[in-house]
Design an enzyme around this catalytic site. Sequence first.
Site, short mmCIF file in Angstrom:
data_model
loop_
_atom_site.label_atom_id
_atom_site.label_comp_id
_atom_site.label_asym_id
_atom_site.label_seq_id
_atom_site.Cartn_x
_atom_site.Cartn_y
_atom_site.Cartn_z
N ASP A 126 0.83 -1.20 0.00
CA ASP A 126 0.00 0.00 0.00
C ASP A 126 0.87 1.25 0.00
O ASP A 126 0.62 2.21 -0.75
CB ASP A 126 -0.93 -0.02 1.22
CG ASP A 126 -1.71 1.26 1.38
OD1 ASP A 126 -2.66 1.47 0.60
OD2 ASP A 126 -1.38 2.06 2.27
N GLU B 1 -2.06 -5.36 -3.47
CA GLU B 1 -1.11 -4.62 -2.63
C GLU B 1 -0.07 -5.56 -2.03
O GLU B 1 1.11 -5.20 -1.93
CB GLU B 1 -1.87 -3.87 -1.53
CG GLU B 1 -2.71 -2.73 -2.07
CD GLU B 1 -3.44 -1.97 -0.98
OE1 GLU B 1 -3.71 -0.78 -1.17
OE2 GLU B 1 -3.77 -2.58 0.06
#
Length: 226
Positions: free
Chosen positions: A46, A118
């Site tokens: 992320d 992610e």
Amino acid sequence: MEPIKNLPRLCRTLGYEFKNIDLLTQALTHRSAANKHNERLEFLGDSILSIVISDALYHQFPKATEGDLSRMRATLVRGDTLTLIAKAFKLGDYLFLGPGELKSGGFRRESILADAVEAIIGAIYLDSDLEVCRKLLLHWYAERLAEIQPGVNQKDAKTLLQEYLQGLKKPLPDYQVINIEGDAHDQTFTVECRIDDLSESVIGVASSRRKAEQIAAAQVLELLKK
């Protein structure tokens, strides 16, 4: 679902060959399936995605305001965008889920798919370095970065699809909920989107009706623009 099966094929799809294939296996492992799951990799990925997209937008739009840059970044890294990337990679075919998640269709759930993207980014970073991640992400995002523009609002997929069809004087899309699974606090909605120009309907699956409609609309837009 066996997590190690067909990983070389997935590597080819991703455009990256892992030196440590265990990192990719972990990135595809949901917490319902094993103690060594993908949440820490997701945390890392992320952050890497955010810095790479921020840097790309900063240099691509030298006159854009901080607000415009933030809105464009939010559009590019939000869950429904990551879900579309996951679907393009067919990540649902590779996820390692626990029995409960398998039964409830977790391999289609937008939050699980987005988190896996992610986590894969985090795994690639640990297996290589930031510059390798940057080049790969810019390749994944090339079309989206080419299309995005600064503006007060980053319109959602349903709005964009409606405007696209109206511009062609075509009927508006029809959205129907065709399935709801799971307990009241953890439901999964399957929404069907139909338009006249496509012979088959497109399906969106998400944790809410609205999100499922957005995912379906985004997929229809991609099909129409091919």
